[in-house]
Design an enzyme around this catalytic site. Structure first.
Site, short mmCIF file in Angstrom:
data_model
loop_
_atom_site.label_atom_id
_atom_site.label_comp_id
_atom_site.label_asym_id
_atom_site.label_seq_id
_atom_site.Cartn_x
_atom_site.Cartn_y
_atom_site.Cartn_z
N ASP A 63 0.83 -1.20 0.00
CA ASP A 63 0.00 0.00 0.00
C ASP A 63 0.87 1.26 0.00
O ASP A 63 2.09 1.21 0.20
CB ASP A 63 -0.89 0.03 1.24
CG ASP A 63 -2.00 -1.02 1.18
OD1 ASP A 63 -2.35 -1.46 0.07
OD2 ASP A 63 -2.51 -1.39 2.25
N TYR A 124 7.02 -9.77 6.76
CA TYR A 124 7.01 -8.33 6.99
C TYR A 124 7.59 -8.02 8.36
O TYR A 124 7.55 -8.86 9.28
CB TYR A 124 5.59 -7.77 6.95
CG TYR A 124 4.99 -7.61 5.57
CD1 TYR A 124 5.03 -6.39 4.90
CD2 TYR A 124 4.36 -8.68 4.94
CE1 TYR A 124 4.47 -6.23 3.65
CE2 TYR A 124 3.79 -8.53 3.68
CZ TYR A 124 3.85 -7.30 3.03
OH TYR A 124 3.29 -7.17 1.79
#
Length: 284
Positions: A63, A124
């Site tokens: 994003d 992540y």
């Protein structure tokens, strides 16, 4: 659905990284917004002196504001273009791309490779500090400031209740026709000597806003606003809870993407395209 490369083309794997601060995410968008995909595709077209734009397929569509250290993509290039340019392509891309995005490696991909569907996990890291003075100015684009003291042990206790295969609808922004079933393989937090807390989050795949929502729930546990069993109860309820905040994107970095052995790539790609469902609890 086949992953066969079109005749006369070569599938090329790209390993890359970027600082997401000035990008409107990975994926190309209408309206001229700056995106990682758009920037790399434009550079690739320029340095190969091509009329066509060669479209990238990426392992994880990050994003706006999210960073990547170990992103992976692939592109199918005409064989003659690859033959002419591949030896100098990396250096030419370095000269053309902006300083906040780098391609580190370019190589012909093994048979069956698909950057998105062949991946078996994505890892992540989310970084946050509870330092009363705030974030080191040199790290401000990569670390979230949480202005309450955080109990890392309580956060890890809560995280353990979220591991495994579940429907993560309570922690995802629903997309039409997409499943929210995922296998969360690792969720753990460590406070470094510098006081920065790094959350490691690894799963076979992630749905939209999943990592940032999970971190938002754990922060509520860490600062004492919720008990350690609360994130698990939210997960079991299966619906979005307004108390779960989607934390800001700048603390999030895609660190690494994992792939199976070359001979298993095609099978993994086929498996990943199947829509998932959870095992039935029983018929009676």
């Amino acid at each position: 659905m086949s992953d066969e490369v079109e005749a006369g083309h070569v599938r090329v794997r790209l390993d890359l990284s970027y600082d997401g601060s000035e990008f409107s995410g990975w994926a190309k968008q209408a309206g001229g917004r700056r995106t990682v995909q758009g920037e790399i595709e434009d550079a690739l077209r320029t340095v190969t002196r091509s009329r066509d734009t060669y479209e990238l397929t990426v392992a994880g569509r990050t994003d706006a504001g999210v960073h990547a250290r170990g992103q992976v993509a692939h592109v199918d290039l005409p064989r003659e273009v690859w033959a002419e340019h591949h030896q100098k392509l990396l250096k030419r891309l370095a000269g053309r791309l902006s300083r906040d995005v780098r391609v580190w490696a370019l190589r012909e991909a093994p048979s069956g490779f698909n950057a998105r569907f062949s991946a078996v996990w994505r890892r992540y890291a989310y970084r946050v500090t509870d330092n009363p003075g705030g974030v080191d100015p040199l790290l401000r684009s990569h670390v979230l400031w949480h202005d309450w003291p955080l109990d890392v042990d309580a956060m890890n206790e809560a995280a353990r209740g979220l591991l495994g295969e579940h429907d993560f609808a309570a922690y995802c922004k629903k997309r039409e026709g997409a499943t929210t079933i995922r296998t969360l393989q690792e969720l753990s937090l460590v406070r470094g000597d510098d006081g920065i807390i790094t959350a490691t989050v690894r799963a076979d795949a992630f749905c939209h806003n999943m990592v940032r929502s999970l971190i938002g729930a754990l922060l509520f546990v860490g600062d004492g606003h919720r008990p350690a069993d609360w994130p698990g109860k939210v997960l079991a309820a299966g619906v979005r809870d307004s108390a779960v905040h989607v934390v800001r994107p700048h603390g999030l970095t895609l660190e690494e993407v994992g792939y199976p052995a070359d001979e298993l790539l095609a099978a993994r790609s086929k498996e990943a395209r199947n829509k998932r469902s959870l095992p039935s609890a029983g018929c009676c």
